[in-house]
Design a protein around this motif. Structure first.
Motif, PDB file in Angstrom:
ATOM      1  N   TYR A  47       3.084 -17.742  34.952  1.00 44.68           N
ATOM      2  CA  TYR A  47       2.179 -16.583  34.901  1.00 44.68           C
ATOM      3  C   TYR A  47       0.856 -16.947  35.566  1.00 44.68           C
ATOM      4  O   TYR A  47       0.328 -18.031  35.316  1.00 44.68           O
ATOM      5  CB  TYR A  47       1.872 -16.172  33.450  1.00 44.68           C
ATOM      6  CG  TYR A  47       3.066 -15.697  32.652  1.00 44.68           C
ATOM      7  CD1 TYR A  47       4.185 -15.149  33.279  1.00 44.68           C
ATOM      8  CD2 TYR A  47       3.071 -15.783  31.269  1.00 44.68           C
ATOM      9  CE1 TYR A  47       5.271 -14.709  32.542  1.00 44.68           C
ATOM     10  CE2 TYR A  47       4.157 -15.349  30.516  1.00 44.68           C
ATOM     11  CZ  TYR A  47       5.248 -14.815  31.169  1.00 44.68           C
ATOM     12  OH  TYR A  47       6.321 -14.384  30.436  1.00 44.68           O
ATOM     13  N   PRO A  48       0.279 -16.055  36.339  1.00 42.34           N
ATOM     14  CA  PRO A  48      -1.015 -16.393  36.958  1.00 42.34           C
ATOM     15  C   PRO A  48      -2.119 -16.533  35.910  1.00 42.34           C
ATOM     16  O   PRO A  48      -2.163 -15.764  34.946  1.00 42.34           O
ATOM     17  CB  PRO A  48      -1.301 -15.208  37.890  1.00 42.34           C
ATOM     18  CG  PRO A  48      -0.372 -14.132  37.485  1.00 42.34           C
ATOM     19  CD  PRO A  48       0.762 -14.731  36.717  1.00 42.34           C
ATOM     20  N   ASN A  49      -2.949 -17.515  36.050  1.00 39.36           N
ATOM     21  CA  ASN A  49      -4.099 -17.731  35.158  1.00 39.36           C
ATOM     22  C   ASN A  49      -5.054 -18.663  35.880  1.00 39.36           C
ATOM     23  O   ASN A  49      -4.773 -19.853  36.016  1.00 39.36           O
ATOM     24  CB  ASN A  49      -3.619 -18.354  33.831  1.00 39.36           C
ATOM     25  CG  ASN A  49      -4.775 -18.598  32.862  1.00 39.36           C
ATOM     26  OD1 ASN A  49      -5.941 -18.456  33.227  1.00 39.36           O
ATOM     27  ND2 ASN A  49      -4.452 -18.968  31.642  1.00 39.36           N
ATOM     28  N   PHE A  50      -6.152 -18.089  36.346  1.00 36.86           N
ATOM     29  CA  PHE A  50      -7.079 -18.935  37.089  1.00 36.86           C
ATOM     30  C   PHE A  50      -8.385 -19.166  36.328  1.00 36.86           C
ATOM     31  O   PHE A  50      -9.408 -19.486  36.910  1.00 36.86           O
ATOM     32  CB  PHE A  50      -7.314 -18.347  38.498  1.00 36.86           C
ATOM     33  CG  PHE A  50      -6.022 -18.128  39.237  1.00 36.86           C
ATOM     34  CD1 PHE A  50      -5.099 -19.165  39.342  1.00 36.86           C
ATOM     35  CD2 PHE A  50      -5.698 -16.897  39.767  1.00 36.86           C
ATOM     36  CE1 PHE A  50      -3.871 -18.976  39.974  1.00 36.86           C
ATOM     37  CE2 PHE A  50      -4.476 -16.692  40.410  1.00 36.86           C
ATOM     38  CZ  PHE A  50      -3.556 -17.737  40.506  1.00 36.86           C
ATOM     39  N   ASP A  51      -8.316 -18.966  35.009  1.00 35.06           N
ATOM     40  CA  ASP A  51      -9.443 -19.359  34.144  1.00 35.06           C
ATOM     41  C   ASP A  51      -9.218 -20.811  33.774  1.00 35.06           C
ATOM     42  O   ASP A  51      -8.556 -21.114  32.791  1.00 35.06           O
ATOM     43  CB  ASP A  51      -9.435 -18.536  32.844  1.00 35.06           C
ATOM     44  CG  ASP A  51      -9.880 -17.118  33.090  1.00 35.06           C
ATOM     45  OD1 ASP A  51     -10.616 -16.906  34.066  1.00 35.06           O
ATOM     46  OD2 ASP A  51      -9.471 -16.232  32.319  1.00 35.06           O
ATOM     47  N   LEU A  52      -9.763 -21.682  34.592  1.00 37.63           N
ATOM     48  CA  LEU A  52      -9.414 -23.091  34.374  1.00 37.63           C
ATOM     49  C   LEU A  52     -10.300 -23.743  33.333  1.00 37.63           C
ATOM     50  O   LEU A  52     -11.526 -23.628  33.381  1.00 37.63           O
ATOM     51  CB  LEU A  52      -9.526 -23.871  35.684  1.00 37.63           C
ATOM     52  CG  LEU A  52      -8.635 -23.420  36.838  1.00 37.63           C
ATOM     53  CD1 LEU A  52      -8.499 -24.536  37.861  1.00 37.63           C
ATOM     54  CD2 LEU A  52      -7.262 -22.978  36.383  1.00 37.63           C
ATOM     55  N   ASP A  53      -9.659 -24.444  32.400  1.00 39.98           N
ATOM     56  CA  ASP A  53     -10.369 -25.287  31.445  1.00 39.98           C
ATOM     57  C   ASP A  53     -10.066 -26.729  31.794  1.00 39.98           C
ATOM     58  O   ASP A  53      -8.902 -27.120  31.900  1.00 39.98           O
ATOM     59  CB  ASP A  53      -9.870 -25.005  30.013  1.00 39.98           C
ATOM     60  CG  ASP A  53     -10.379 -23.673  29.497  1.00 39.98           C
ATOM     61  OD1 ASP A  53     -11.598 -23.451  29.585  1.00 39.98           O
ATOM     62  OD2 ASP A  53      -9.561 -22.858  29.034  1.00 39.98           O
ATOM     63  N   LEU A  54     -11.155 -27.501  31.980  1.00 41.32           N
ATOM     64  CA  LEU A  54     -10.992 -28.919  32.283  1.00 41.32           C
ATOM     65  C   LEU A  54     -11.551 -29.724  31.126  1.00 41.32           C
ATOM     66  O   LEU A  54     -12.631 -29.409  30.618  1.00 41.32           O
ATOM     67  CB  LEU A  54     -11.755 -29.290  33.558  1.00 41.32           C
ATOM     68  CG  LEU A  54     -11.370 -28.541  34.841  1.00 41.32           C
ATOM     69  CD1 LEU A  54     -12.294 -28.925  35.986  1.00 41.32           C
ATOM     70  CD2 LEU A  54      -9.932 -28.864  35.221  1.00 41.32           C
ATOM     71  N   VAL A  55     -10.809 -30.744  30.703  1.00 38.00           N
ATOM     72  CA  VAL A  55     -11.338 -31.658  29.694  1.00 38.00           C
ATOM     73  C   VAL A  55     -11.676 -32.974  30.383  1.00 38.00           C
ATOM     74  O   VAL A  55     -10.920 -33.467  31.225  1.00 38.00           O
ATOM     75  CB  VAL A  55     -10.330 -31.870  28.544  1.00 38.00           C
ATOM     76  CG1 VAL A  55     -10.602 -33.170  27.806  1.00 38.00           C
ATOM     77  CG2 VAL A  55     -10.413 -30.722  27.562  1.00 38.00           C
ATOM     78  N   VAL A  56     -12.844 -33.492  30.033  1.00 39.79           N
ATOM     79  CA  VAL A  56     -13.324 -34.726  30.664  1.00 39.79           C
ATOM     80  C   VAL A  56     -13.395 -35.808  29.587  1.00 39.79           C
ATOM     81  O   VAL A  56     -13.999 -35.586  28.529  1.00 39.79           O
ATOM     82  CB  VAL A  56     -14.748 -34.507  31.247  1.00 39.79           C
ATOM     83  CG1 VAL A  56     -15.232 -35.755  31.975  1.00 39.79           C
ATOM     84  CG2 VAL A  56     -14.770 -33.288  32.158  1.00 39.79           C
ATOM     85  N   GLU A  57     -12.776 -36.935  29.865  1.00 41.04           N
ATOM     86  CA  GLU A  57     -12.988 -38.081  28.960  1.00 41.04           C
ATOM     87  C   GLU A  57     -14.298 -38.725  29.423  1.00 41.04           C
ATOM     88  O   GLU A  57     -14.336 -39.415  30.428  1.00 41.04           O
ATOM     89  CB  GLU A  57     -11.817 -39.053  29.032  1.00 41.04           C
ATOM     90  CG  GLU A  57     -10.612 -38.549  28.219  1.00 41.04           C
ATOM     91  CD  GLU A  57      -9.431 -39.518  28.206  1.00 41.04           C
ATOM     92  OE1 GLU A  57      -8.712 -39.562  27.194  1.00 41.04           O
ATOM     93  OE2 GLU A  57      -9.213 -40.221  29.220  1.00 41.04           O
TER      94      GLU A  57
END
Ligand code: CTP
Length: 429
Positions: A47-57
């Motif tokens: 499914y399209p989803n371009f609300d990107l969530d990035l997690v950073v260590e």
């Protein structure tokens, strides 16, 4: 499992480059970056989803600051939460410092400390939302899936990660049903049992958080399915004992959607949800969900108008009479009544429905052609006299007694000649 190829195909080129750039900058800072949550789920589902969530260590805010300096992005940082938003022309990216959460008591907002990706995944709601994809150079595209979310996607299951999940955060009860209905999945057996057990924990959630979840439900494609399912599970009365998820709501929500006014839709749904409430019920609901003043007004208007609908049940009403009866109500409240009164038989009648529609589609937009300046030129002085003349012109226009500007001029001059002093108060007020 490696998803490098899928990522390349899934993300638009510009977004892909951004993500790679961020990951490269992170690597130079000794940090690791992952795609997490909804985008991973939706990528696997196709499914399209371009609300990107990035997690950073590591520190996500510092990384985002550096990225913003070297690109066209606008930065919105929340140091307290270790989160940052990068806003580009066509996209926004959310970066968050990997975090560990502990709940001091059920329903409280969690205490947050920096942590690892694993810590960040275990605090999440469901296995299908607790997956990550590495963006590091050495393991680019590697799926991190400690709770078997991919398998649950395959089996179409919504599964919590641990037995305290719903009591820690009872908004997950609403979220579970929203995902279940949106994706056409099922609650995994133990998840369903724990959900039912923990329904009373909804009382621990603040009004703002409940309302936010309800808004998310109402923004979905078929919110009536979610409402119905929440009723079946026994969760709906915990939000308000007066809510119900029966077929009436389904039919009316469907009508509301067919109006094709997406901006009005969430408010309209709210007004329909409370249509069968008592006055006491609605006040409890508004207070429990901390509903905004504007929406509260529309919801109260809905019920106030409902009790006055019999006044509109007369085919002899003139358009101006309909106008004066309805002008004080919020348009969305009138719309809710129009939808609710659209019955083939019984009360409220079709006449009522017709009058509400007439107001919404026509009467509320009727304006006189002459304005104040033009009336002055005809010798009518500004102040109460002009107010009265304008009101008579408006009424005449509503009732079709004047249609052209010339008609209005004639009427205005005749009023002036009469030394106009009658009081054109609204006829039915
Ligand atoms: N999350 C959670 N518990 C909550 C709210 C959110 O664990 N009460 C986690 C989930 O892992 C979720 C992520 O935070 O994937 C982001 O939340 P949200 O933006 O609401 O979900 P998305 O998956 O990004 O969006 P959606 O599912 O609506 O597409």
């Amino acid at each position: 499992m490696n998803l490098a190829r899928q990522i390349e195909q899934y993300l638009p080129q510009q977004l892909l480059e951004l993500v790679k750039d961020i990951s490269g900058q992170a690597a130079k800072r000794g940090q690791r970056v992952y795609l997490v949550g909804g985008v991973v789920r939706d990528l696997l589902l196709g499914y399209p989803n371009f609300d990107l969530d990035l997690v950073v260590e590591g520190d996500a805010v510092k990384l985002a600051q550096q990225v913003a300096e070297t690109s066209q992005a606008k930065l919105l940082a929340h140091h307290r939460f270790g989160t940052a938003k990068l806003r580009y022309e066509n996209f926004t990216l959310d970066l968050a410092t990997a975090r560990k959460e502990t709940y001091a008591r059920p329903g409280a907002l969690p205490a947050v400390t920096p942590g690892t990706l694993k810590n960040d995944l275990v605090r999440r709601d469901f296995s299908i939302n607790a997956m990550a994809i590495s963006l590091g150079a050495n393991d680019y595209g590697e799926l991190v899936d400690p709770y078997h979310g991919k398998s649950d996607l395959g089996y179409h299951l919504i599964r919590i990660l641990h037995a305290r999940s719903f009591s820690d955060d009872a908004t997950r009860i609403l979220r579970a049903v929203r995902y279940e209905q949106r994706l056409g999945f099922e609650l995994e057996t133990q998840t369903a049992q724990l959900l039912k057990r923990d329904i009373p924990m909804l009382d621990t959630i603040s009004g703002d958080r409940i309302r936010h979840e309800l808004e998310l439900i109402l923004k979905g494609k078929r919110p009536e399915f979610v409402i119905k399912r929440l009723a079946e599970l026994g969760a709906l009365p915990r939000i308000s004992p007066f809510l119900n998820g029966d077929g009436w709501i389904a039919e009316k929500f469907d009508r509301a959607r067919r109006l094709k006014k997406p901006n009005q839709l969430p408010s309209l749904y709210f007004c329909l949800l409370i249509y069968s409430f008592s006055e006491r019920g609605i006040e409890q609901f508004l207070a429990r969900l901390n509903i905004s003043a504007k929406l509260s007004r529309a919801m109260r208007d809905t019920l106030r108008l409902k009790t006055r609908l019999p006044l509109l049940d007369k085919s002899s009403l003139k358009p101006s009479e309909i106008y004066y009866l309805l002008r004080e109500y919020e348009p969305v409240a009138i719309q809710a009544n129009a939808i609710a009164s659209d019955e083939k038989e019984g009360t409220p009648s079709l006449i009522v429905h017709h009058h509400l529609q007439l107001f919404l589609t026509k009467l509320r937009y009727v304006r006189t052609s002459l304005n104040g300046e033009e009336l002055k030129k005809l010798g009518i002085s500004a102040g109460p006299e002009m107010g009265k003349v304008l009101q008579v012109l408006h009424k005449a226009k509503l009732d079709g007694e004047v249609s052209t500007k010339a008609d209005e001029k004639k009427l205005a001059l005749s009023l002036k000649a009469l030394d106009f002093h009658t009081d054109p108060e609204p006829p039915l007020e």
